[in-house]
Design a protein around this motif. Structure first.
Motif, PDB file in Angstrom:
ATOM      1  N   GLU A 180       0.801  -1.233   0.000  1.00  0.00           N
ATOM      2  CA  GLU A 180       0.000   0.000   0.000  1.00  0.00           C
ATOM      3  C   GLU A 180       0.831   1.279   0.000  1.00  0.00           C
ATOM      4  N   GLN A 181       1.928   1.272   0.741  1.00  0.00           N
ATOM      5  CA  GLN A 181       2.715   2.516   0.837  1.00  0.00           C
ATOM      6  C   GLN A 181       3.807   2.588  -0.220  1.00  0.00           C
ATOM      7  N   GLU A 212       4.521  -0.056  -3.275  1.00  0.00           N
ATOM      8  CA  GLU A 212       4.182  -0.416  -4.660  1.00  0.00           C
ATOM      9  C   GLU A 212       3.149   0.539  -5.241  1.00  0.00           C
ATOM     10  N   ARG A 213       2.113   0.796  -4.465  1.00  0.00           N
ATOM     11  CA  ARG A 213       1.038   1.645  -4.965  1.00  0.00           C
ATOM     12  C   ARG A 213       1.516   3.071  -5.254  1.00  0.00           C
ATOM     13  N   ARG A 214       2.583   3.487  -4.570  1.00  0.00           N
ATOM     14  CA  ARG A 214       3.093   4.847  -4.801  1.00  0.00           C
ATOM     15  C   ARG A 214       4.283   4.864  -5.732  1.00  0.00           C
ATOM     16  N   GLY A 215       4.533   3.745  -6.384  1.00  0.00           N
ATOM     17  CA  GLY A 215       5.498   3.789  -7.483  1.00  0.00           C
ATOM     18  C   GLY A 215       6.895   3.279  -7.185  1.00  0.00           C
ATOM     19  N   ASP A 236       2.285   4.952   8.039  1.00  0.00           N
ATOM     20  CA  ASP A 236       2.846   5.679   6.909  1.00  0.00           C
ATOM     21  C   ASP A 236       3.455   7.005   7.381  1.00  0.00           C
ATOM     22  N   TYR A 275       8.273   4.858   3.109  1.00  0.00           N
ATOM     23  CA  TYR A 275       8.361   5.273   1.700  1.00  0.00           C
ATOM     24  C   TYR A 275       9.659   6.029   1.413  1.00  0.00           C
ATOM     25  N   TYR A 300      12.364   4.919  -1.276  1.00  0.00           N
ATOM     26  CA  TYR A 300      12.577   5.827  -2.414  1.00  0.00           C
ATOM     27  C   TYR A 300      14.051   6.215  -2.525  1.00  0.00           C
TER      28      TYR A 300
END
Ligand code: SAH
Length: 212
Positions: free
Chosen positions: A13-14, A16-19, A49, A64, A68
């Motif tokens: 959710e935090q 993969e979904r945010r790229g 999150d 994240y 990142y």
């Protein structure tokens, strides 16, 4: 609390979904028990999150942000990596799964000690912890294939660029406290290319040299 399930949901959710796409980064984030890198009384919040307080006015970065930075530093399996700001030790644990050799520098002795114990318990033998002012990088171990700075600098400290290997990447948040731009500098011989990776909020990078 089922930490394995919470960790898996965090990845989906935090991240993969945010790229976040790098499969090695996703795998490392799925593997490291973040609950063991936060204060005991905050364990149940480990997969929220957000950044969490770790004492001494410092924080463990948001999941994240950790993922990142690792992705954008393009870390390869045989890289030698420097992290500035050990904090909880969580970022160093993630890095230890991505590459062969990690050096991490922390300026606050209490955090350094706790992180060192946690990293020993985590059991990867490839993380070297250093208690020092990281604004000067780590000249004794340079050059590095990647340097990740996990505290916000007001401006770019010169030492980091000098300690980048050819092809090396520096990822660093720059700007006023809690409102920095994440920058990536990549060395190609004597040239540096610069990419802007977006806005983030970090605790400040504090220079002990400047205060003396
Ligand atoms: N990577 C950490 C995030 C830590 S927050 C984690 O995964 O938990 C940033 C950390 O940088 C803090 O612990 C702070 O004490 C440290 N820091 C700030 N200025 C520093 C400096 N000049 N040298 C080394 N560490 C520094």
């Amino acid at each position: 609390m089922n930490f394995d399930l919470a960790r898996h949901n965090m990845v989906v959710e935090q991240l993969e979904r945010r790229g976040i796409r790098d499969p090695r980064v996703l795998e490392a984030m799925e593997w490291v028990p973040r609950e063991e890198f936060v204060p005991y009384d905050l364990m149940d919040l480990a997969y929220e999150d957000r950044a969490l307080p770790i004492g001494l006015e410092q924080t463990i970065s948001q999941p994240y942000t950790v993922a990142y930075m690792c992705q954008e530093a393009r870390i390869k399996a045989d890289d030698k990596v420097l992290e500035i700001g050990t904090g909880s030790g969580y970022g160093a644990a993630v890095l230890s799964l991505l590459t062969r050799e990690v050096h991490t520098v922390e300026r606050i002795a209490d955090l350094y000690r706790t992180a060192r114990e946690r990293l020993t318990a985590f059991g990867r033998g490839n993380v070297h912890t250093h208690l020092d002012d990281g604004t000067l990088g780590l000249p004794s171990e340079a050059p590095f294939d990647a340097i990740l700075v996990t505290a916000g600098a007001e401006s770019l400290p010169a030492a980091y660029q000098e300690q980048l290997a050819d092809g090396g990447r520096l990822v660093i948040p720059i700007g006023p406290p809690a409102s920095q731009q994440m920058i990536r500098l990549t060395r190609h011989g004597d040239q540096l290319t610069r990419d802007n990776l977006g806005s983030f909020g970090f605790v400040p990078l504090i220079s002990d040299v400047a205060r003396q």
